[in-house]
Write a protein that holds these residues in place. Sequence first.
Motif, PDB file in Angstrom:
ATOM      1  N   LEU A 102       0.866  -1.178   0.000  1.00 58.27           N
ATOM      2  CA  LEU A 102       0.000   0.000   0.000  1.00 58.27           C
ATOM      3  C   LEU A 102       0.901   1.226   0.000  1.00 58.27           C
ATOM      4  O   LEU A 102       1.384   1.671   1.041  1.00 58.27           O
ATOM      5  CB  LEU A 102      -0.913  -0.012   1.226  1.00 58.27           C
ATOM      6  N   MET A 103       1.126   1.765  -1.189  1.00 62.56           N
ATOM      7  CA  MET A 103       2.065   2.866  -1.337  1.00 62.56           C
ATOM      8  C   MET A 103       1.599   3.812  -2.425  1.00 62.56           C
ATOM      9  O   MET A 103       0.926   3.414  -3.372  1.00 62.56           O
ATOM     10  CB  MET A 103       3.464   2.339  -1.675  1.00 62.56           C
ATOM     11  N   GLU A 104       1.979   5.083  -2.262  1.00 59.26           N
ATOM     12  CA  GLU A 104       1.701   6.076  -3.287  1.00 59.26           C
ATOM     13  C   GLU A 104       2.600   5.799  -4.498  1.00 59.26           C
ATOM     14  O   GLU A 104       3.565   5.038  -4.417  1.00 59.26           O
ATOM     15  CB  GLU A 104       1.970   7.478  -2.737  1.00 59.26           C
ATOM     16  N   PRO A 105       2.307   6.434  -5.638  1.00 63.00           N
ATOM     17  CA  PRO A 105       3.169   6.258  -6.805  1.00 63.00           C
ATOM     18  C   PRO A 105       4.605   6.696  -6.520  1.00 63.00           C
ATOM     19  O   PRO A 105       4.837   7.659  -5.787  1.00 63.00           O
ATOM     20  CB  PRO A 105       2.518   7.155  -7.863  1.00 63.00           C
ATOM     21  N   ARG A 106       5.547   5.998  -7.109  1.00 62.17           N
ATOM     22  CA  ARG A 106       6.956   6.252  -6.858  1.00 62.17           C
ATOM     23  C   ARG A 106       7.338   7.697  -7.189  1.00 62.17           C
ATOM     24  O   ARG A 106       8.072   8.338  -6.436  1.00 62.17           O
ATOM     25  CB  ARG A 106       7.807   5.294  -7.684  1.00 62.17           C
ATOM     26  N   TYR A 107       6.847   8.206  -8.313  1.00 60.31           N
ATOM     27  CA  TYR A 107       7.263   9.554  -8.726  1.00 60.31           C
ATOM     28  C   TYR A 107       6.784  10.627  -7.761  1.00 60.31           C
ATOM     29  O   TYR A 107       7.407  11.687  -7.651  1.00 60.31           O
ATOM     30  CB  TYR A 107       6.793   9.850 -10.156  1.00 60.31           C
ATOM     31  N   LEU A 108       5.703  10.366  -7.034  1.00 59.16           N
ATOM     32  CA  LEU A 108       5.248  11.322  -6.018  1.00 59.16           C
ATOM     33  C   LEU A 108       6.071  11.183  -4.740  1.00 59.16           C
ATOM     34  O   LEU A 108       6.383  12.179  -4.085  1.00 59.16           O
ATOM     35  CB  LEU A 108       3.767  11.119  -5.715  1.00 59.16           C
ATOM     36  N   LEU A 109       6.420   9.964  -4.392  1.00 57.47           N
ATOM     37  CA  LEU A 109       7.225   9.747  -3.181  1.00 57.47           C
ATOM     38  C   LEU A 109       8.629  10.319  -3.358  1.00 57.47           C
ATOM     39  O   LEU A 109       9.253  10.752  -2.379  1.00 57.47           O
ATOM     40  CB  LEU A 109       7.290   8.257  -2.854  1.00 57.47           C
ATOM     41  N   GLU A 110       9.114  10.325  -4.571  1.00 53.80           N
ATOM     42  CA  GLU A 110      10.418  10.954  -4.816  1.00 53.80           C
ATOM     43  C   GLU A 110      10.362  12.446  -4.500  1.00 53.80           C
ATOM     44  O   GLU A 110      11.346  13.028  -4.030  1.00 53.80           O
ATOM     45  CB  GLU A 110      10.837  10.714  -6.259  1.00 53.80           C
ATOM     46  N   LYS A 111       9.214  13.051  -4.710  1.00 51.73           N
ATOM     47  CA  LYS A 111       9.043  14.464  -4.359  1.00 51.73           C
ATOM     48  C   LYS A 111       9.044  14.650  -2.846  1.00 51.73           C
ATOM     49  O   LYS A 111       9.536  15.665  -2.334  1.00 51.73           O
ATOM     50  CB  LYS A 111       7.740  15.004  -4.957  1.00 51.73           C
ATOM     51  N   VAL A 112       8.499  13.684  -2.114  1.00 50.73           N
ATOM     52  CA  VAL A 112       8.501  13.736  -0.650  1.00 50.73           C
ATOM     53  C   VAL A 112       9.935  13.756  -0.137  1.00 50.73           C
ATOM     54  O   VAL A 112      10.279  14.523   0.777  1.00 50.73           O
ATOM     55  CB  VAL A 112       7.732  12.536  -0.062  1.00 50.73           C
ATOM     56  N   ALA A 113      10.775  12.918  -0.722  1.00 56.11           N
ATOM     57  CA  ALA A 113      12.174  12.871  -0.299  1.00 56.11           C
ATOM     58  C   ALA A 113      12.852  14.213  -0.509  1.00 56.11           C
ATOM     59  O   ALA A 113      13.615  14.681   0.348  1.00 56.11           O
ATOM     60  CB  ALA A 113      12.912  11.776  -1.067  1.00 56.11           C
ATOM     61  N   VAL A 114      12.561  14.859  -1.633  1.00 52.46           N
ATOM     62  CA  VAL A 114      13.148  16.172  -1.928  1.00 52.46           C
ATOM     63  C   VAL A 114      12.642  17.209  -0.929  1.00 52.46           C
ATOM     64  O   VAL A 114      13.419  18.023  -0.403  1.00 52.46           O
ATOM     65  CB  VAL A 114      12.821  16.599  -3.371  1.00 52.46           C
ATOM     66  N   GLN A 115      11.332  17.186  -0.650  1.00 54.87           N
ATOM     67  CA  GLN A 115      10.762  18.140   0.303  1.00 54.87           C
ATOM     68  C   GLN A 115      11.424  18.005   1.669  1.00 54.87           C
ATOM     69  O   GLN A 115      11.825  19.000   2.280  1.00 54.87           O
ATOM     70  CB  GLN A 115       9.255  17.897   0.431  1.00 54.87           C
ATOM     71  N   ALA A 116      11.519  16.774   2.150  1.00 51.12           N
ATOM     72  CA  ALA A 116      12.091  16.543   3.478  1.00 51.12           C
ATOM     73  C   ALA A 116      13.572  16.902   3.506  1.00 51.12           C
ATOM     74  O   ALA A 116      14.064  17.481   4.480  1.00 51.12           O
ATOM     75  CB  ALA A 116      11.892  15.087   3.887  1.00 51.12           C
ATOM     76  N   ASN A 117      14.290  16.589   2.432  1.00 53.00           N
ATOM     77  CA  ASN A 117      15.720  16.883   2.394  1.00 53.00           C
ATOM     78  C   ASN A 117      15.986  18.382   2.347  1.00 53.00           C
ATOM     79  O   ASN A 117      16.949  18.876   2.948  1.00 53.00           O
ATOM     80  CB  ASN A 117      16.360  16.198   1.197  1.00 53.00           C
ATOM     81  N   ASP A 118      15.129  19.110   1.620  1.00 56.75           N
ATOM     82  CA  ASP A 118      15.296  20.573   1.564  1.00 56.75           C
ATOM     83  C   ASP A 118      15.179  21.188   2.948  1.00 56.75           C
ATOM     84  O   ASP A 118      15.920  22.123   3.296  1.00 56.75           O
ATOM     85  CB  ASP A 118      14.253  21.181   0.621  1.00 56.75           C
ATOM     86  N   ILE A 119      14.242  20.678   3.745  1.00 54.75           N
ATOM     87  CA  ILE A 119      14.084  21.181   5.108  1.00 54.75           C
ATOM     88  C   ILE A 119      15.271  20.759   5.965  1.00 54.75           C
ATOM     89  O   ILE A 119      15.826  21.550   6.732  1.00 54.75           O
ATOM     90  CB  ILE A 119      12.762  20.681   5.718  1.00 54.75           C
TER      91      ILE A 119
END
Length: 212
Positions: free
Chosen positions: A117-134
């Motif tokens: 049960l997971m979101e699409p990979r290309y959206l989760l890659e954006k999550v990683a960028v968001q968290a890393n930017d912070i």
Amino acid sequence: RLSDYSAEEQSREATHAADQLNRLRTMSAHGLNNQETISREMMLRQLAASVKSYRLKEWEMPVSQMNGVHLDLASMYSQMPFHTVQDYRNYIARLRQAPRVFAQETAVMRLGMRDHLMEPRYLLEKVAVQANDIAASTPGKSPFAMPLAQFPTEMRAADQAQIRAELLSVIRQDVLPAYARFAAFVRDTYAPAGRTEPGIWALPNGKELYRN
């Protein structure tokens, strides 16, 4: 305090919703006026939706590029008052809990990986960028330091100095490292396991999830 993000808390909340739903169903609607009848119907639907959502394990997909603890914490300052010294101390106390919250969220995300049960990979890659930017921001320029931009005019200079020192310390020692660990988990472990098909139908029980 910050909320409990654990799987155990999800279970407790679902059990509570089921209990309340059963209580409400057994209560007579006789004598209710029009507004009360509407309110009862809305509550029945909301409680039933909560119970069904838990059964379908939607809670095992807690993050996306638009939702998740990584965004909630970063915007928390905008939802809190900052009029007194105690207000600032409440905020600092919440930020100290960031490591616990991210650990709970990560554990739930691992359950989602197990159950596919997971979101699409290309959206989760954006999550990683968001968290890393912070995570990569300096304490003073991070969103968590926003309450330091303007103190109440009546607050003593000594209190301002102490609050500034404590808040920046918490951001440096607790918050940003928690974001860094979360960003690394999403980037290296979680996102690569995300689904390749964007449609909800691709998930286990996808048709029922889509209807819900």
